[in-house]
Design a protein around this motif. Structure first.
Motif, PDB file in Angstrom:
ATOM      1  N   ASP A 189      38.174  47.298  43.032  1.00 62.62           N
ATOM      2  CA  ASP A 189      38.547  48.763  42.853  1.00 62.62           C
ATOM      3  C   ASP A 189      37.698  49.690  42.094  1.00 62.62           C
ATOM      4  OD1 ASP A 189      40.635  47.948  44.665  1.00 62.62           O
ATOM      5  OD2 ASP A 189      41.994  47.757  43.234  1.00 62.62           O
ATOM      6  N   GLU A 190      37.273  49.130  41.111  1.00 58.97           N
ATOM      7  CA  GLU A 190      36.401  49.806  40.197  1.00 58.97           C
ATOM      8  C   GLU A 190      34.892  49.999  40.692  1.00 58.97           C
ATOM      9  OE1 GLU A 190      36.116  47.370  36.635  1.00 58.97           O
ATOM     10  OE2 GLU A 190      37.983  48.056  35.751  1.00 58.97           O
ATOM     11  N   TYR A 191      34.509  49.260  41.408  1.00 61.60           N
ATOM     12  CA  TYR A 191      33.203  49.455  42.244  1.00 61.60           C
ATOM     13  C   TYR A 191      33.436  50.354  43.043  1.00 61.60           C
ATOM     14  CZ  TYR A 191      28.803  48.610  44.266  1.00 61.60           C
ATOM     15  OH  TYR A 191      27.356  48.965  44.778  1.00 61.60           O
ATOM     16  N   ARG A 192      34.422  50.379  43.966  1.00 62.60           N
ATOM     17  CA  ARG A 192      34.664  50.980  44.929  1.00 62.60           C
ATOM     18  C   ARG A 192      34.826  52.756  44.462  1.00 62.60           C
ATOM     19  NH1 ARG A 192      38.584  53.912  48.141  1.00 62.60           N
ATOM     20  NH2 ARG A 192      38.406  53.768  50.386  1.00 62.60           N
ATOM     21  N   LYS A 193      35.533  52.896  43.450  1.00 68.01           N
ATOM     22  CA  LYS A 193      35.576  53.992  42.944  1.00 68.01           C
ATOM     23  C   LYS A 193      34.297  54.670  42.055  1.00 68.01           C
ATOM     24  CE  LYS A 193      38.077  56.607  39.268  1.00 68.01           C
ATOM     25  NZ  LYS A 193      39.241  56.499  38.101  1.00 68.01           N
ATOM     26  N   ARG A 194      33.563  53.633  41.611  1.00 70.76           N
ATOM     27  CA  ARG A 194      32.200  53.958  41.269  1.00 70.76           C
ATOM     28  C   ARG A 194      31.334  54.523  42.244  1.00 70.76           C
ATOM     29  NH1 ARG A 194      27.395  49.942  39.398  1.00 70.76           N
ATOM     30  NH2 ARG A 194      25.882  51.418  38.773  1.00 70.76           N
ATOM     31  N   MET A 227      31.680  43.929  43.407  1.00 71.43           N
ATOM     32  CA  MET A 227      31.537  42.675  43.196  1.00 71.43           C
ATOM     33  C   MET A 227      31.978  41.987  44.658  1.00 71.43           C
ATOM     34  SD  MET A 227      33.045  39.743  40.992  1.00 71.43           S
ATOM     35  CE  MET A 227      32.096  40.367  39.500  1.00 71.43           C
ATOM     36  N   ILE A 228      31.256  41.160  45.470  1.00 69.05           N
ATOM     37  CA  ILE A 228      31.611  40.602  46.885  1.00 69.05           C
ATOM     38  C   ILE A 228      32.018  39.271  46.433  1.00 69.05           C
ATOM     39  CG2 ILE A 228      30.682  39.591  48.876  1.00 69.05           C
ATOM     40  CD1 ILE A 228      28.427  41.774  48.798  1.00 69.05           C
ATOM     41  N   ILE A 229      33.395  38.906  47.195  1.00 64.51           N
ATOM     42  CA  ILE A 229      33.911  37.645  46.809  1.00 64.51           C
ATOM     43  C   ILE A 229      33.299  36.405  47.001  1.00 64.51           C
ATOM     44  CG2 ILE A 229      36.201  36.434  47.462  1.00 64.51           C
ATOM     45  CD1 ILE A 229      37.723  38.898  47.720  1.00 64.51           C
ATOM     46  N   ASN A 230      32.381  36.448  48.367  1.00 62.06           N
ATOM     47  CA  ASN A 230      31.744  35.306  48.537  1.00 62.06           C
ATOM     48  C   ASN A 230      30.538  34.725  47.514  1.00 62.06           C
ATOM     49  OD1 ASN A 230      33.217  34.723  50.799  1.00 62.06           O
ATOM     50  ND2 ASN A 230      32.034  35.975  52.098  1.00 62.06           N
ATOM     51  N   ASP A 231      30.175  36.061  46.837  1.00 58.32           N
ATOM     52  CA  ASP A 231      29.123  35.559  45.705  1.00 58.32           C
ATOM     53  C   ASP A 231      29.700  35.117  44.429  1.00 58.32           C
ATOM     54  OD1 ASP A 231      27.341  36.393  47.613  1.00 58.32           O
ATOM     55  OD2 ASP A 231      27.217  38.500  47.058  1.00 58.32           O
ATOM     56  N   PHE A 232      31.062  34.911  44.337  1.00 58.10           N
ATOM     57  CA  PHE A 232      31.508  34.696  42.981  1.00 58.10           C
ATOM     58  C   PHE A 232      31.741  32.957  43.093  1.00 58.10           C
ATOM     59  CE2 PHE A 232      33.637  35.596  39.108  1.00 58.10           C
ATOM     60  CZ  PHE A 232      34.542  34.327  39.060  1.00 58.10           C
ATOM     61  N   HIS A 233      31.258  32.575  42.093  1.00 58.56           N
ATOM     62  CA  HIS A 233      31.458  30.884  42.158  1.00 58.56           C
ATOM     63  C   HIS A 233      32.018  30.473  40.760  1.00 58.56           C
ATOM     64  CE1 HIS A 233      28.491  31.481  45.238  1.00 58.56           C
ATOM     65  NE2 HIS A 233      28.617  30.286  45.537  1.00 58.56           N
ATOM     66  N   LEU A 234      33.051  29.672  40.806  1.00 57.55           N
ATOM     67  CA  LEU A 234      33.624  28.991  39.740  1.00 57.55           C
ATOM     68  C   LEU A 234      32.736  27.832  39.177  1.00 57.55           C
ATOM     69  CD1 LEU A 234      37.130  28.407  41.179  1.00 57.55           C
ATOM     70  CD2 LEU A 234      36.454  30.111  39.616  1.00 57.55           C
ATOM     71  N   PRO A 235      33.016  27.413  38.195  1.00 60.65           N
ATOM     72  CA  PRO A 235      32.262  26.258  37.401  1.00 60.65           C
ATOM     73  C   PRO A 235      32.402  25.145  38.263  1.00 60.65           C
ATOM     74  CG  PRO A 235      33.451  27.436  35.682  1.00 60.65           C
ATOM     75  CD  PRO A 235      34.186  28.048  37.187  1.00 60.65           C
ATOM     76  N   GLY A 236      31.018  24.407  38.207  1.00 61.05           N
ATOM     77  CA  GLY A 236      30.869  23.478  39.184  1.00 61.05           C
ATOM     78  C   GLY A 236      30.457  23.616  40.630  1.00 61.05           C
ATOM     79  N   SER A 237      29.887  24.979  40.944  1.00 60.66           N
ATOM     80  CA  SER A 237      29.614  25.465  42.060  1.00 60.66           C
ATOM     81  C   SER A 237      30.541  25.288  43.041  1.00 60.66           C
ATOM     82  CB  SER A 237      28.293  24.850  42.430  1.00 60.66           C
ATOM     83  OG  SER A 237      27.170  24.841  41.513  1.00 60.66           O
ATOM     84  N   VAL A 238      31.739  25.814  42.632  1.00 59.95           N
ATOM     85  CA  VAL A 238      33.049  25.965  43.783  1.00 59.95           C
ATOM     86  C   VAL A 238      33.103  27.111  44.196  1.00 59.95           C
ATOM     87  CG1 VAL A 238      35.334  25.346  44.377  1.00 59.95           C
ATOM     88  CG2 VAL A 238      33.994  24.010  42.913  1.00 59.95           C
ATOM     89  N   CYS A 239      33.020  27.414  45.533  1.00 60.49           N
ATOM     90  CA  CYS A 239      32.989  29.153  46.049  1.00 60.49           C
ATOM     91  C   CYS A 239      34.671  29.305  45.874  1.00 60.49           C
ATOM     92  CB  CYS A 239      32.421  28.849  47.429  1.00 60.49           C
ATOM     93  SG  CYS A 239      32.560  30.616  48.273  1.00 60.49           S
TER      94      CYS A 239
END
Length: 230
Positions: A42-47, A1-13
């Motif tokens: 960490d889980e995705y890196r291990k994957r 998961m890339i941090i910049n692609d994660f958004h909180l409710p209300g479209s807050v990056c």
């Protein structure tokens, strides 16, 4: 998961998110989100490492491509490059992962028994059996075509130093307890290590269970009893 692609409710990056410190509850929620992202990362890196390990084992380092790794992951290559800059970096991570797996199994085998002879026996059995199962680590240690990678030589040197230290300690403790009778623990440990290294390749030319057991027992008999008639 890339941090910049994660958004909180209300479209807050998330990367621009600044919590309202007025309440402890909001701060705790903020920390929980950060921890979740770190765990997911960490889980995705291990994957990636585990998936690449299978592909490297099957095709070898040279024939494996980033496209094959991304197809196996069912992800775009960009998601892999977020964690690793190249195929070489992935291979290094795979080899280090397998090295840690081997180290953990050897440590467990030594701790399972009490007497120095049993510890040495367990170490040799696990070492010779598990080493060849970790094919990428095995190739990193033996494949001369990988010599140009700087990290390979570091791994080889570290492996030799750690093994010699373990063998030296086992011999020293056994000698100190009056179980072994050796004049020099250092040279005895080096001799055992040399013997094990000499058996690595021929031992696994034919991976028949009985053949491996017989050869390992012959090694152990030679170490513990020698060849002179008592």
């Amino acid at each position: 998961m890339i941090i910049n692609d994660f958004h909180l409710p209300g479209s807050v990056c998330f990367s621009n998110f600044r919590p309202d410190w007025s309440t402890q509850l909001e701060y705790i929620d903020y920390l929980c989100l950060r921890i979740k992202l770190m765990v997911d990362k960490d889980e995705y890196r291990k994957r990636i490492i585990l998936t690449a390990s299978k592909i490297f084992s099957h095709y070898g380092f040279r024939k494996t491509t980033m496209d094959e790794i991304s197809r196996a992951l069912k992800k775009g290559k960009s998601s892999i490059y977020y964690y690793f800059g190249s195929k070489e970096e992935i291979f290094e991570a795979v080899v280090l992962y397998e090295a840690n797996q081997l180290r953990a199994r050897l440590t467990k085998a030594i701790k399972e028994v009490d007497s120095p002879p049993d510890k040495l026996r367990n170490y040799i059995y696990v070492r010779m059996r598990e080493f060849a199962k970790l094919s990428n680590y095995y190739n990193a240690v033996f494949d001369k075509n990988l010599d140009h990678f700087e990290f390979i030589e570091k791994i080889r040197s570290r492996y030799d130093r750690e093994e010699l230290a373990i063998l030296r300690l086992l011999v020293y403790v056994g000698n100190n307890r009056g179980i072994f009778a050796v004049e020099d623990s250092e040279y005895t440990a080096m001799s055992i290590q040399t013997m094990l290294k000499g058996m690595e390749v021929p031992l696994f030319w034919r991976k028949r269970e009985m053949d491996i057991n017989d050869r390992l027992e012959a090694i152990l008999s030679l170490i513990f009893n020698g060849i002179m008639k008592k």
